[in-house]
Design a protein around this motif. Structure first.
Motif, short mmCIF file in Angstrom:
data_model
loop_
_atom_site.label_atom_id
_atom_site.label_comp_id
_atom_site.label_asym_id
_atom_site.label_seq_id
_atom_site.Cartn_x
_atom_site.Cartn_y
_atom_site.Cartn_z
N UNK A 57 0.83 -1.20 0.00
CA UNK A 57 0.00 0.00 0.00
C UNK A 57 0.86 1.25 0.00
N UNK A 58 0.33 2.28 -0.62
CA UNK A 58 1.03 3.57 -0.69
C UNK A 58 0.98 4.25 0.67
N UNK A 59 2.14 4.59 1.22
CA UNK A 59 2.19 5.33 2.48
C UNK A 59 2.38 6.82 2.26
N UNK A 60 3.42 7.15 1.52
CA UNK A 60 3.72 8.56 1.25
C UNK A 60 4.73 8.62 0.11
N UNK A 61 5.01 9.82 -0.32
CA UNK A 61 6.04 10.05 -1.33
C UNK A 61 6.87 11.25 -0.93
N UNK A 62 8.14 11.25 -1.32
CA UNK A 62 9.06 12.33 -0.96
C UNK A 62 9.79 12.82 -2.20
N UNK A 63 9.95 14.13 -2.29
CA UNK A 63 10.75 14.72 -3.37
C UNK A 63 12.22 14.58 -3.00
N UNK A 64 13.03 14.07 -3.92
CA UNK A 64 14.46 13.86 -3.66
C UNK A 64 15.21 15.16 -3.96
N UNK A 65 15.94 15.71 -3.00
CA UNK A 65 16.73 16.93 -3.25
C UNK A 65 17.75 16.70 -4.37
N UNK A 66 18.11 17.77 -5.05
CA UNK A 66 18.97 17.66 -6.22
C UNK A 66 20.33 17.04 -5.90
N UNK A 67 20.84 17.18 -4.68
CA UNK A 67 22.15 16.64 -4.36
C UNK A 67 22.14 15.18 -3.96
N UNK A 68 20.97 14.56 -3.87
CA UNK A 68 20.86 13.17 -3.41
C UNK A 68 20.14 12.27 -4.41
N UNK A 147 -2.14 8.85 -9.51
CA UNK A 147 -3.26 9.29 -8.66
C UNK A 147 -2.79 9.53 -7.23
N UNK A 148 -1.97 8.61 -6.71
CA UNK A 148 -1.47 8.76 -5.35
C UNK A 148 -0.53 9.96 -5.23
N UNK A 149 0.31 10.19 -6.24
CA UNK A 149 1.24 11.32 -6.20
C UNK A 149 0.51 12.65 -6.29
N UNK A 151 -2.71 13.16 -5.30
CA UNK A 151 -3.49 13.34 -4.08
C UNK A 151 -2.61 13.67 -2.87
N UNK A 152 -1.34 13.23 -2.91
CA UNK A 152 -0.43 13.56 -1.81
C UNK A 152 0.30 14.88 -2.03
N UNK A 153 -0.13 15.65 -3.02
CA UNK A 153 0.40 16.99 -3.29
C UNK A 153 1.86 17.00 -3.75
N UNK A 154 2.33 15.87 -4.27
CA UNK A 154 3.69 15.83 -4.80
C UNK A 154 3.71 16.40 -6.22
N UNK A 155 2.75 16.01 -7.03
CA UNK A 155 2.66 16.48 -8.42
C UNK A 155 1.41 17.33 -8.59
N UNK A 156 1.57 18.54 -9.11
CA UNK A 156 0.40 19.42 -9.33
C UNK A 156 -0.25 19.15 -10.70
N UNK A 157 -1.55 19.44 -10.79
CA UNK A 157 -2.28 19.29 -12.06
C UNK A 157 -2.99 20.60 -12.36
N UNK A 158 -3.34 20.80 -13.63
CA UNK A 158 -4.08 21.99 -14.03
C UNK A 158 -5.58 21.75 -13.92
N UNK A 159 -6.33 22.69 -14.44
CA UNK A 159 -7.80 22.58 -14.33
C UNK A 159 -8.37 21.41 -15.12
N UNK A 160 -7.59 20.88 -16.08
CA UNK A 160 -8.03 19.72 -16.85
C UNK A 160 -7.53 18.41 -16.24
N UNK A 161 -6.96 18.49 -15.04
CA UNK A 161 -6.41 17.33 -14.35
C UNK A 161 -5.32 16.63 -15.17
N UNK A 162 -4.46 17.46 -15.72
CA UNK A 162 -3.28 17.01 -16.44
C UNK A 162 -2.06 17.57 -15.72
N UNK A 163 -1.00 16.77 -15.63
CA UNK A 163 0.21 17.22 -14.93
C UNK A 163 0.69 18.55 -15.48
#
Length: 635
Positions: A57-68, A147-149, A151-163
């Motif tokens: 199951x999906x728990x969470x997602x994290x953005x990886x900093x550019x140096x790592x 969908x999980x990314x 909903x967890x606010x990692x990836x934003x979408x526009x008004x047409x629900x496209x990345x």
């Protein structure tokens, strides 16, 4: 030993380093260091880490900093060398492969999800006891990653629900993912996995050695292409494709390619790539991995050109193309009272450093040097422009010879001090042809300099002449660039002259030589000093002197130009007579002394002078300035 065998042996001798990142140990500049990959593995930059529980199951997602972001990932023979088309990596890959709902959330209909899932399932069935692999497969099978990314606010979408490929809101409100993208588009984000299972000691999948071993076993169980390996001379599993990403991540150029059945890779002479030669799959993977590791850790890079030197059992060998400053890592805090590194001090420090290297490789008889380049920056074919195998003692002796003989006074801008050392090839190229030198000419010139450094071959005469010509042309150069040009030209000419002729020039003023070029250089220096001193004595605005302006003409027609300069010095002589007669007399006496050293026929000879002119010019200026400095009362 050929280049591939040398790299293969290097991997074998350093296999214990596989998966380790030597950033903390070696790199003071904090570059991204490519590790020595485990067999059948590669590296990609990941922008998102997806965290799963033990039930998939999906728990969470994290953005990886550019140096790592650098991530070790399993690769297939095809995916490790992919440049186009759909070809999934087995575990960590881009969204278009790992997201079952990729086409729903993007306008891109090109998805490799089915191919990725099918390959992952085959691996899972091969190793059913691998709980981590089963968890990842269970989650990916749901096809809800995007969908999980979202909903967890990692990836934003526009008004047409496209990345959203670009953030259109307030800059301060931009999600973290945009800072981590770099040059990657948002729908090409690479995902890596973390599986949090009780008693799982390594939740980060890309660091788990058990996962590495599982993939290696799976790869070795697959259908094989058996034949003779031309590197080891054994019957083994041959490689059908060879890895890319050699000089850096995303590098599409390959050294070996035999899959172009519609082009001209082998058609016309052979019907099948195996008829050309066979390279073992394991040999190819290990050799390419070792080459990536070496270039990343200690290679010299300039655009598409890469050059690296190494020993198989002690891979760290300083690159032959670095300057003395970088080779010695000169430390100004070592002796606070010393404001310059003399030839004696640099020679002693260099011998100590090289002796240390020799002790580390006392049981190693060979050093290898390889040069790589491609016609285009990140695509096409990668050619081997240079490969040499030489005795380690000879290599170190030649490096020491270069850094103690092709030397002059140079400025260390980082530590703010003068030192005696050899200019780097990059500096030599920029002095000879300017900072805006054509890329092809720059790389070609560096390749010409490499044998001069490691094999003691003579310097190209045209290159030495180009540096001398540049140094003589004061007009159009900033003061620092001109000083650098003179110092570099002096280093090259002195090295060339001392190598060819019996006479040996030092870096201090030779008051006994009667060579016309050297004497004319001394006269030019005195004319410059006299005019400059007169400007300072009269509080006049400091400006380029007549000697500096006419330097180019002086080198071509010294006698006639000296007559012009000598006449132009009259008002400055009067200024010094009024303001500082003692210094005027000192300068006039020095000019007369130089005149007396001339043979009359040499003095009236108006033909072009050699590079000795620059040695006399520099040494005379340094001598007078040092005398004046010593004569000043100490504060």
């Amino acid at each position: 030993m050929n280049w591939m065998e040398a790299l293969y042996r290097t991997y074998e001798d350093n296999a214990q380093q596989a998966g380790k990142n030597s950033l903390e140990e070696r790199d003071l500049k904090k570059r991204t260091i490519t590790p020595l990959f485990p067999l059948y593995h590669g590296s990609q930059n990941a922008q998102i880490t997806v965290v799963l529980d033990g039930s998939g199951n999906f728990r969470r997602a994290e953005v990886v900093p550019s140096g790592s972001q650098q991530t070790i990932i399993p690769v297939t023979e095809k995916s490790g060398g992919r440049t186009s088309g759909l070809c999934p990596h087995p575990l960590c890959d881009k969204l278009q492969y790992v997201a079952g709902d990729f086409t729903i959330w993007t306008n891109n209909g090109k998805s490799g999800y089915k191919e990725y899932l099918s390959q992952l399932e085959r691996w899972k069935e091969f190793d059913p006891s691998n709980a981590t692999l089963s968890v990842i497969f269970a989650y990916v099978s749901k096809g809800t990653l995007l969908k999980d990314l979202v909903e967890s606010k990692i990836l934003p979408v526009n008004e047409d629900y496209v990345l959203m490929k670009k953030w259109t809101g307030e800059k301060n409100d931009a999600p973290k993912i945009y800072a981590a993208l770099g040059v990657v588009s948002i729908d090409a984000i690479l995902v890596r996995w973390r599986v949090e299972i009780p008693r799982n000691l390594v939740p980060d999948v890309w660091k788990d050695k058990e996962m590495w071993d599982s993939w290696i076993r799976f790869q070795e169980s697959q259908n094989q292409n058996t034949g003779l390996c031309y590197v080891t001379g054994k019957i083994t599993n041959l490689a059908k494709q060879h890895p890319a990403s050699i000089r850096k991540s995303g590098d599409g150029a390959k050294i070996i390619s035999s899959n172009d059945t519609d082009g001209y890779t082998f058609r016309g002479k052979f019907d099948d790539p195996a008829e050309v030669c066979g390279v073992g799959r394991e040999v190819s993977q290990k050799a390419h991995s070792a080459l990536r590791w070496l270039i990343s850790n200690q290679g010299w890079r300039d655009d598409s050109q890469a050059i690296v030197a190494w020993s198989s059992k002690s891979f760290f060998v300083p690159n032959p193309l670095i300057g003395t400053e970088e080779l010695l890592d000169i430390d100004p805090d070592e002796e606070p009272e010393v404001v310059q590194y003399t030839a004696e001090k640099v020679g002693r420090k260099l011998r100590t450093k090289i002796s240390g290297y020799k002790e580390k490789v006392v049981n190693i008889s060979k050093v290898f040097i390889i040069g790589l380049d491609s016609a285009s920056k990140d695509k096409g074919r990668l050619s081997i422009t240079f490969f040499n195998e030489m005795d380690s003692v000879e290599y170190w002796n030649n490096i020491e010879h270069w850094h103690t003989e092709c030397v002059w006074w140079l400025w260390d801008n980082r530590n703010k001090l003068w030192y005696v050392g050899a200019p780097s090839p990059k500096t030599i190229v920029e002095v000879a042809y300017g900072k805006s030198v054509d890329e092809k000419l720059r790389k070609k010139t560096v390749a010409r300099l490499l044998p001069c450094i490691i094999e003691r071959r003579p310097l190209p005469p045209d290159l030495v002449e180009a540096c001398i010509h540049r140094a003589c042309n004061r007009n159009g150069l900033e003061s620092w660039d001109w000083t650098l040009a003179i110092n570099t030209a002096c280093a090259l000419f002195r090295y060339q002259f001392n190598s060819i002729k019996q006479q040996h020039y030092n870096m201090s003023l030779d008051t006994k030589t009667t060579e016309r070029g050297y004497l004319f250089g001394r006269l030019l220096a005195m004319a410059e000093l006299l005019e400059k001193t007169a400007q300072q004595a009269s509080s006049d605005t400091e400006r380029p002197t007549n000697a500096e302006k006419l330097m180019q003409r002086f080198s071509s027609h010294p006698h006639s130009t000296w007559q012009i300069l000598n006449t132009a010095l009259a008002p400055y002589r009067r200024t010094l007579t009024k303001n500082d007669p003692e210094k005027r007399d000192s300068y006039e006496k020095e000019i007369e002394t130089i005149h007396n050293l001339f043979d009359r026929n040499d003095f009236i000879n108006d033909t072009k002078v050699s590079g000795e002119f620059l040695l006399g010019y520099y040494c005379q200026k340094s001598f007078i300035r040092e005398e004046e400095k010593q004569s000043q009362p100490k504060k």
